[in-house]
Enzyme design. Structure first.
Site, PDB file in Angstrom:
ATOM      1  CB  CYS A   6      -0.923  -0.017   1.216  1.00 11.20           C
ATOM      2  SG  CYS A   6      -2.362   1.069   1.036  1.00 11.20           S
ATOM      3  CG  ASP A 132     -24.159 -10.042  12.504  1.00  7.60           C
ATOM      4  OD1 ASP A 132     -23.845 -11.217  12.222  1.00  7.60           O
ATOM      5  OD2 ASP A 132     -24.298  -9.633  13.678  1.00  7.60           O
TER       6      ASP A 132
END
Length: 227
Positions: A6, A132
């Site tokens: 990165c 979730d």
């Protein structure tokens, strides 16, 4: 072991990283020493192999800005810093659908100044909540200090974090203070899905040291083989 290099600013560094076997490249569109423009990145991505994933690192929460920047830059994925925003990620998901490799990565932070038990509980909750939603492909665990978050070059407690990583239902990418000298140990202890490095393989901010990139990639993979 998935390896992302990165903080890139130069074509020659990106090409060498690909030659050395890096799995993905990152470009920072946030204020700092490694800031690049979409036009800068387009000159790089247009000359890279099409199969190499390229990520834009953003702190902004404006989906129109992120999507426009991504389009101009020719990047294939987004790494989001800051508080998780489901509406933002939902907007980005339309442009970056799920695929064989991660396309949307949410950063979570290990606060090195906070008690270990609090860190573990907080990060368990954050990772469970992210899983979730089903909106992101992976989480990147980075260090946070009083001076800042992301790109700090500071390691967090791998032993304490390993339990959280093991329980995560999302792939976890480890970052924060990784370098050729310690990445194999980090991989053995944390057992992450991938690793991310910027300053640990630099000659100066935004300029990569090619020998250190090679050492880092080899060490990360050797740690993965041993774990």
């Amino acid at each position: 072991m998935w390896v992302k290099i990165c903080g890139n600013t130069r074509l020659e560094d990106c090409q060498r990283a690909v030659d050395l076997g890096a799995d993905a490249l990152g470009f920072i569109f946030a204020h700092g020493k490694r800031l690049v423009t979409a036009e800068d990145v387009r000159t790089i991505t247009s000359q890279l192999p099409a199969h190499v994933p390229t990520f834009g690192v953003f702190t902004q929460s404006d989906p129109e800005f992120i999507l426009h920047t991504a389009e101009v830059a020719g990047i294939s994925g987004i790494q989001m810093h800051g508080v998780f925003d489901p509406s933002l990620v939902s907007a980005l998901r339309v442009r970056f659908p799920k695929g064989d490799s991660p396309r949307l990565i949410q950063v979570v932070h290990w606060d090195v100044d906070e008690a270990l038990e609090l860190q573990q509980a907080r990060l368990r909750g954050e990772l469970n909540a992210l899983a979730d939603t089903g909106l992101v492909d992976a989480a990147l665990m980075d260090s946070r200090t009083k001076q800042g978050s992301g790109g700090t070059g500071v390691m967090f407690d791998w032993v304490a974090a390993a339990e959280v990583v093991r329980e995560s239902r999302l792939p976890v990418i480890a970052a924060g203070g990784l370098r050729p000298e310690n990445v194999a140990e980090a991989v053995r202890v944390l057992k992450p899905w991938g690793v991310d490095v910027s300053s640990g393989v630099e000659a100066s901010p935004g300029v990569k040291d090619h020998a250190r990139m090679e050492q880092f990639i080899q060490a990360a993979r050797s740690g993965s083989a041993e774990r």
